[in-house]
Design a protein around this motif. Structure first.
Motif, short mmCIF file in Angstrom:
data_model
loop_
_atom_site.label_atom_id
_atom_site.label_comp_id
_atom_site.label_asym_id
_atom_site.label_seq_id
_atom_site.Cartn_x
_atom_site.Cartn_y
_atom_site.Cartn_z
N ILE A 2 0.84 -1.19 0.00
CA ILE A 2 0.00 0.00 0.00
C ILE A 2 0.89 1.25 0.00
O ILE A 2 1.92 1.30 0.65
CB ILE A 2 -0.93 -0.02 1.23
N ASN A 3 0.43 2.27 -0.72
CA ASN A 3 1.16 3.54 -0.77
C ASN A 3 2.63 3.35 -1.14
O ASN A 3 3.54 3.78 -0.43
CB ASN A 3 1.05 4.27 0.57
N GLN A 4 2.83 2.67 -2.24
CA GLN A 4 4.20 2.42 -2.69
C GLN A 4 4.90 3.71 -3.10
O GLN A 4 4.27 4.60 -3.68
CB GLN A 4 4.21 1.46 -3.88
N PRO A 5 6.20 3.82 -2.85
CA PRO A 5 6.95 4.98 -3.34
C PRO A 5 7.13 4.90 -4.85
O PRO A 5 7.07 3.82 -5.44
CB PRO A 5 8.29 4.84 -2.62
N ARG A 6 7.34 6.06 -5.45
CA ARG A 6 7.68 6.12 -6.86
C ARG A 6 9.20 6.03 -6.97
O ARG A 6 9.91 6.85 -6.38
CB ARG A 6 7.17 7.42 -7.50
N LEU A 7 9.69 5.06 -7.73
CA LEU A 7 11.12 4.82 -7.83
C LEU A 7 11.60 5.07 -9.25
O LEU A 7 10.98 4.63 -10.22
CB LEU A 7 11.44 3.38 -7.44
N ASP A 93 10.07 9.49 -5.54
CA ASP A 93 10.39 9.58 -4.11
C ASP A 93 11.86 9.28 -3.88
O ASP A 93 12.51 9.92 -3.05
CB ASP A 93 9.52 8.60 -3.31
N TYR A 94 12.37 8.28 -4.63
CA TYR A 94 13.78 7.92 -4.54
C TYR A 94 14.31 7.57 -5.93
O TYR A 94 13.57 7.05 -6.77
CB TYR A 94 14.00 6.71 -3.62
N VAL A 95 15.58 7.87 -6.12
CA VAL A 95 16.26 7.51 -7.36
C VAL A 95 17.37 6.53 -7.01
O VAL A 95 18.17 6.78 -6.11
CB VAL A 95 16.86 8.77 -8.04
N LYS A 112 16.70 12.65 -4.17
CA LYS A 112 17.17 11.68 -3.18
C LYS A 112 17.70 10.47 -3.93
O LYS A 112 16.94 9.56 -4.29
CB LYS A 112 16.05 11.29 -2.23
N ILE A 113 19.01 10.47 -4.17
CA ILE A 113 19.63 9.45 -5.00
C ILE A 113 20.36 8.44 -4.11
O ILE A 113 21.21 8.81 -3.30
CB ILE A 113 20.59 10.07 -6.02
N ILE A 114 20.03 7.17 -4.30
CA ILE A 114 20.61 6.09 -3.49
C ILE A 114 21.64 5.35 -4.32
O ILE A 114 21.38 4.95 -5.45
CB ILE A 114 19.51 5.12 -3.03
N ASN A 115 22.80 5.13 -3.71
CA ASN A 115 23.87 4.38 -4.36
C ASN A 115 24.33 3.27 -3.42
O ASN A 115 24.15 3.34 -2.21
CB ASN A 115 25.04 5.31 -4.67
N THR A 116 24.92 2.24 -3.98
CA THR A 116 25.58 1.23 -3.18
C THR A 116 27.05 1.20 -3.59
O THR A 116 27.37 1.23 -4.78
CB THR A 116 24.92 -0.15 -3.36
N HIS A 117 27.91 1.16 -2.59
CA HIS A 117 29.35 1.19 -2.85
C HIS A 117 29.98 -0.10 -2.32
O HIS A 117 29.72 -0.49 -1.18
CB HIS A 117 29.98 2.40 -2.16
N ILE A 189 14.88 0.78 0.28
CA ILE A 189 13.59 1.48 0.17
C ILE A 189 12.72 1.20 1.39
O ILE A 189 12.01 2.09 1.88
CB ILE A 189 12.86 1.07 -1.13
N ASP A 190 12.75 -0.02 1.90
CA ASP A 190 12.02 -0.34 3.13
C ASP A 190 12.72 0.19 4.36
O ASP A 190 12.08 0.56 5.35
CB ASP A 190 11.87 -1.86 3.27
N LEU A 191 14.04 0.24 4.33
CA LEU A 191 14.82 0.62 5.50
C LEU A 191 14.77 2.12 5.79
O LEU A 191 14.66 2.54 6.96
CB LEU A 191 16.27 0.18 5.32
N ILE A 192 14.83 2.93 4.77
CA ILE A 192 14.95 4.39 4.93
C ILE A 192 13.86 4.98 5.84
O ILE A 192 14.17 5.77 6.74
CB ILE A 192 14.97 5.09 3.56
#
Length: 234
Positions: A2-7, A93-95, A112-117, A189-192
Motif C-alpha cells: 500500500i502507498n508504494q513509493p515512486r522509484l 520519491d527515490y532515485v 534523493k539518490i541512493i547508491n551502493t558502494h 527502500i524499506d529501511l529508509i
C-alpha cells in the motif's frame, strides 16, 4: 504493498547485469511504481583490462526496453543533460543508481539518490575498492548511502561487513560482496523510513582510489591469503 513509493532507476541503454538484478529484486518485493531512465553506454577506446575480473558481467541478452516491458516497468531513454528535467517531471520519491558514471551536481542536489558502494565507507572510497581493501588489510564491506557532490560520500543508510571463510576463494568472496550490494540496494527502500538519522560520510582523511595498477594487482592473490588469515570466520 500500500502507498508504494515512486522509484526511478538510472541505468545504461544496454543489457546490464546489475540493473537486471536490481529490477528483479524490486519486482520480487512487489514494487510497481518504477521507471527506468537509460543513459547511453559509451565504449571506451582503450578499456581497462584487469588481471583479476571481480564483478559479475554476464547479463541476459535482452534490450533494456524489452526487459522493462516484461516486468511492467516504464522505460525512458535519456542523456545526462536531459535527466534532471525528466526526474523532475516524474517526481520520484527515490532515485536508485543501478548503472551510471559521475552525475551532474544539479542532479544530486535536487533528488534523493541512493547508491551502493562495494566498500566500507569512508575507509575504501573510489575504484577497485575490494582489491584495495584486501591489499591494505581493511575489512571488506558494502555501504548504501544517499549521494552528494563528493565522490563516495553523502549520507549513510546502511553498512555491512562481508564475512570471509576459510574455504573462500577471491572470486567467491567477490561474488558474496556483489550479492550483498544488490540485497542492500533493494532493501534500502524499506529501511529508509525506519531511520531517523543519516550520518555524514564526508571525509578528508581517506582519498578515493583509482584503478589498481597491474604491478600491485599481480600480487593480489598473495594479499588475499594474508587477508583471510586476519578476518576468516570458522
Amino acid at each position: 504493498m500500500i502507498n508504494q513509493p515512486r522509484l526511478a532507476i538510472i541505468s545504461y541503454n544496454t543489457p546490464h547485469r546489475k540493473t537486471q538484478d536490481v529490477l528483479t529484486g524490486l519486482k520480487a518485493k512487489g514494487y510497481q511504481n518504477i521507471s527506468v531512465f537509460a543513459l547511453p553506454f559509451v565504449q571506451r577506446e582503450n578499456p581497462f583490462n584487469p588481471i583479476y575480473q571481480h564483478r559479475p558481467s554476464k547479463a541476459i541478452q535482452i534490450e533494456p526496453k524489452e526487459f522493462c516491458k516484461n516486468f511492467g516497468y516504464d522505460f525512458n531513454l535519456t542523456t545526462v543533460e536531459k535527466l534532471n528535467n525528466q526526474l523532475n517531471d516524474y517526481k520520484a520519491d527515490y532515485v536508485i543508481i543501478a548503472g551510471a558514471g559521475l552525475l551532474p551536481d544539479e542532479l544530486v542536489e535536487t533528488h534523493k539518490i541512493i547508491n551502493t558502494h562495494p566498500g566500507f565507507l569512508p575507509f575504501t572510497r573510489g575504484l577497485d575498492s575490494l582489491k584495495w581493501a584486501i591489499t591494505k588489510g581493511i575489512e571488506i564491506g558494502v555501504t548504501t548511502h544517499f549521494v552528494n557532490t563528493e565522490a563516495d560520500a553523502g549520507f549513510l543508510i546502511e553498512q555491512r561487513h562481508i564475512p570471509v571463510y576459510k574455504n573462500d576463494t577471491f572470486h567467491s568472496l567477490a561474488y558474496r560482496q556483489y550479492e550483498t550490494e544488490i540485497e542492500m540496494l533493494v532493501n534500502s527502500i524499506d529501511l529508509i523510513p525506519t531511520l531517523s538519522d543519516f550520518k555524514s560520510l564526508s571525509t578528508t582523511e581517506f582519498d578515493a582510489t583509482r584503478r589498481m595498477p597491474k604491478a600491485i594487482e599481480e600480487n593480489l592473490m598473495q594479499a588475499f591469503e594474508k587477508y583471510k588469515k586476519i578476518y576468516k570466520r570458522d
